[in-house]
Scaffold this motif. Structure first.
Motif, mmCIF file in Angstrom:
data_model
loop_
_atom_site.group_PDB
_atom_site.id
_atom_site.type_symbol
_atom_site.label_atom_id
_atom_site.label_comp_id
_atom_site.label_asym_id
_atom_site.label_seq_id
_atom_site.Cartn_x
_atom_site.Cartn_y
_atom_site.Cartn_z
ATOM 1 N N VAL A 125 0.833 -1.204 0.000
ATOM 2 C CA VAL A 125 0.000 0.000 0.000
ATOM 3 C C VAL A 125 0.869 1.256 0.000
ATOM 4 C CG1 VAL A 125 -1.619 1.364 1.392
ATOM 5 C CG2 VAL A 125 -2.018 -1.081 1.044
ATOM 6 N N THR A 126 1.887 1.261 0.849
ATOM 7 C CA THR A 126 2.806 2.405 0.890
ATOM 8 C C THR A 126 3.537 2.560 -0.446
ATOM 9 O OG1 THR A 126 3.129 2.133 3.269
ATOM 10 C CG2 THR A 126 4.792 3.395 2.086
ATOM 11 N N TRP A 127 3.986 1.453 -0.996
ATOM 12 C CA TRP A 127 4.727 1.475 -2.264
ATOM 13 C C TRP A 127 3.855 2.066 -3.380
ATOM 14 C CZ3 TRP A 127 9.778 -0.082 -3.248
ATOM 15 C CH2 TRP A 127 10.140 -0.185 -4.577
ATOM 16 N N LEU A 128 2.575 1.654 -3.437
ATOM 17 C CA LEU A 128 1.678 2.141 -4.482
ATOM 18 C C LEU A 128 1.368 3.629 -4.298
ATOM 19 C CD1 LEU A 128 -0.853 -0.843 -4.732
ATOM 20 C CD2 LEU A 128 0.983 -0.260 -6.320
ATOM 21 N N ALA A 224 16.785 -4.501 -6.220
ATOM 22 C CA ALA A 224 17.568 -4.506 -4.983
ATOM 23 C C ALA A 224 16.763 -3.929 -3.829
ATOM 24 C CB ALA A 224 18.850 -3.714 -5.173
ATOM 25 N N ARG A 225 16.035 -2.851 -4.105
ATOM 26 C CA ARG A 225 15.237 -2.228 -3.043
ATOM 27 C C ARG A 225 14.129 -3.163 -2.577
ATOM 28 N NH1 ARG A 225 14.620 2.171 -5.347
ATOM 29 N NH2 ARG A 225 16.274 3.302 -4.260
ATOM 30 N N LEU A 226 13.490 -3.856 -3.484
ATOM 31 C CA LEU A 226 12.448 -4.802 -3.097
ATOM 32 C C LEU A 226 13.016 -5.923 -2.229
ATOM 33 C CD1 LEU A 226 10.322 -5.149 -6.373
ATOM 34 C CD2 LEU A 226 9.593 -4.172 -4.190
ATOM 35 N N THR A 227 14.221 -6.375 -2.543
ATOM 36 C CA THR A 227 14.861 -7.417 -1.737
ATOM 37 C C THR A 227 15.128 -6.931 -0.319
ATOM 38 O OG1 THR A 227 15.918 -8.358 -3.710
ATOM 39 C CG2 THR A 227 16.862 -8.938 -1.563
ATOM 40 N N VAL A 228 15.684 -5.727 -0.210
ATOM 41 C CA VAL A 228 15.975 -5.165 1.106
ATOM 42 C C VAL A 228 14.688 -4.930 1.890
ATOM 43 C CG1 VAL A 228 16.942 -3.173 2.308
ATOM 44 C CG2 VAL A 228 18.137 -4.134 0.339
ATOM 45 N N LEU A 229 13.668 -4.414 1.219
ATOM 46 C CA LEU A 229 12.398 -4.175 1.893
ATOM 47 C C LEU A 229 11.760 -5.493 2.335
ATOM 48 C CD1 LEU A 229 10.840 -1.340 -0.306
ATOM 49 C CD2 LEU A 229 11.965 -1.142 1.910
ATOM 50 N N GLY A 230 11.975 -6.562 1.560
ATOM 51 C CA GLY A 230 11.465 -7.868 1.974
ATOM 52 C C GLY A 230 12.096 -8.337 3.272
ATOM 53 N N ILE A 231 13.391 -8.090 3.431
ATOM 54 C CA ILE A 231 14.070 -8.445 4.690
ATOM 55 C C ILE A 231 13.498 -7.621 5.836
ATOM 56 C CG2 ILE A 231 16.286 -8.487 5.897
ATOM 57 C CD1 ILE A 231 17.638 -8.839 3.163
ATOM 58 N N ALA A 232 13.261 -6.329 5.589
ATOM 59 C CA ALA A 232 12.702 -5.462 6.632
ATOM 60 C C ALA A 232 11.309 -5.915 7.040
ATOM 61 C CB ALA A 232 12.661 -4.011 6.129
ATOM 62 N N VAL A 233 10.496 -6.333 6.070
ATOM 63 C CA VAL A 233 9.146 -6.818 6.377
ATOM 64 C C VAL A 233 9.215 -8.109 7.197
ATOM 65 C CG1 VAL A 233 7.046 -7.792 5.359
ATOM 66 C CG2 VAL A 233 8.035 -5.708 4.408
ATOM 67 N N ALA A 234 10.134 -9.023 6.843
ATOM 68 C CA ALA A 234 10.271 -10.281 7.585
ATOM 69 C C ALA A 234 10.630 -10.017 9.047
ATOM 70 C CB ALA A 234 11.332 -11.162 6.924
ATOM 71 N N LEU A 235 11.527 -9.071 9.294
ATOM 72 C CA LEU A 235 11.920 -8.738 10.662
ATOM 73 C C LEU A 235 10.790 -8.045 11.408
ATOM 74 C CD1 LEU A 235 15.549 -7.457 9.961
ATOM 75 C CD2 LEU A 235 14.939 -9.468 11.318
ATOM 76 N N THR A 236 10.138 -7.074 10.752
ATOM 77 C CA THR A 236 9.063 -6.327 11.401
ATOM 78 C C THR A 236 7.888 -7.226 11.738
ATOM 79 O OG1 THR A 236 9.698 -4.330 10.197
ATOM 80 C CG2 THR A 236 7.495 -4.374 11.147
#
Length: 329
Positions: A125-128, A224-236
């Motif tokens: 939602v934020t990305w869109l 690359a940004r999507l990959t990093v954001l995926g890691i952040a989502v997994a942790l959050t």
């Protein structure tokens, strides 16, 4: 100083852990006998005190690293799990799963799965909403997405208010009531993704220079940004499934970690993890101490201070200090 930084932060975590156990009423004898608990006090420490301590450490480290990843990959120092709809989305996911009977609220695997789905929805939602805009628009989109997730959460609470007598405490953020069964996934999930974040240090460092800089170095910035954001989502998501919506941890800890003397890009992730763990453990110790202080009052019979209240108050003060220093170097 560079070599001593991480050991010093590890010592800080150990000190915060000692303060946490002391605030919970544990004695030295209880700690020595915790491997084979026999008395009631020792069993309480093993079954409630230590899981609460580990929960605070894991959630703090996860949010600290997730905030660092969001701020570096999005190029905005105000990016944080709670301000990008990721944390509110994860909380909404857990609440929705419990409301509609998709997963028990106290299930480690079900809670994590629901939080992951909700966190991804909040992030999308934020990305869109931020599509085609700069860092400033990303912050606005995050606030709008967080407001949307919060609105849906309120609707769910109004849908079946009788089922969630203690949910407001969880929505504020609390590590109370966690037992070892709640940690069976988090104890390896969070360290695993922190290691992934550390391995992605080169990527996040390049992304900080902007998309054109990344492309000139042969890095596909969007992927690359999507990959990093995926890691952040997994942790959050894991942190939210454990402790709910803890405010300001993911926003303030990365700023503090980057300002520590002797830190460089390779040390930011472990510094954020250790500092986040130390701060949240110490914050929960403060919450326990304050709860014990008011326990004898009339208010104390109705109030156990959630950790999220302390993080919100302390985080707001620290953020004001950071902003004021940036304005007046």
């Amino acid at each position: 100083m560079r070599r001593a930084l991480l050991p010093l932060l590890a010592a800080l975590v150990a000190l915060a852990a000692c303060l946490h156990l002391w605030a919970g009423g544990a004695s030295v004898d209880d700690l020595l006998a915790v491997a084979r608990p026999r008395t009631l006090e020792e069993r309480i420490l093993w079954e409630l005190g230590l899981p609460r301590l580990v929960t605070a450490a894991l959630a703090g480290s996860a949010l600290g690293v997730a905030g660092h990843l969001l701020q570096t990959s999005l190029g905005n120092e105000l990016a944080a799990p709670e301000l990008t709809a990721v944390n509110p989305g994860a909380v909404l996911g857990v609440l929705a799963a419990a409301t509609f009977g998709l997963a028990p609220a106290d299930s480690a695997l079900g809670g994590l799965g629901a939080a992951l789905v909700g966190g991804v929805v909040g992030g999308v939602v934020t990305w869109l909403l931020a599509a085609g805009g700069g860092p400033g628009r990303a912050v606005i989109a995050g606030l709008l997405g967080s407001a949307l997730m919060g609105g849906v959460t309120t609707l769910l609470l109004a849908y079946q208010p009788s089922r969630f007598g203690n949910v407001l405490r969880w929505l504020v953020g609390s590590v109370e009531g966690r037992v070892w069964d709640h940690l069976v996934i988090a104890v390896w999930w969070i360290p695993l993704w922190i290691c992934a974040a550390w391995a992605a240090t080169a990527v996040t460092t390049i992304l900080q220079g902007g998309d054109q800089h990344a492309a000139s170095l042969g890095l596909a910035p969007r992927r690359a940004r999507l990959t990093v954001l995926g890691i952040a989502v997994a942790l959050t998501a894991c942190a939210a499934s454990l402790a709910g919506a803890l405010a300001f941890v993911g926003l303030v800890i990365p700023h503090a970690a980057r300002r520590l003397p002797g830190t460089g890009p390779r040390r930011h992730v472990p510094a954020a993890a250790l500092l986040g763990a130390a701060v949240l453990v110490a914050t929960d110790a403060a919450a326990q101490s304050l709860t014990r202080l008011i326990a004898g009052t009339e208010l104390g019979h109705r109030l156990g201070l959630p950790t999220g209240v302390v993080t919100a108050l302390a985080g707001a003060v620290i953020l004001v200090v950071i902003v004021s220093r940036e304005k007046h170097p």
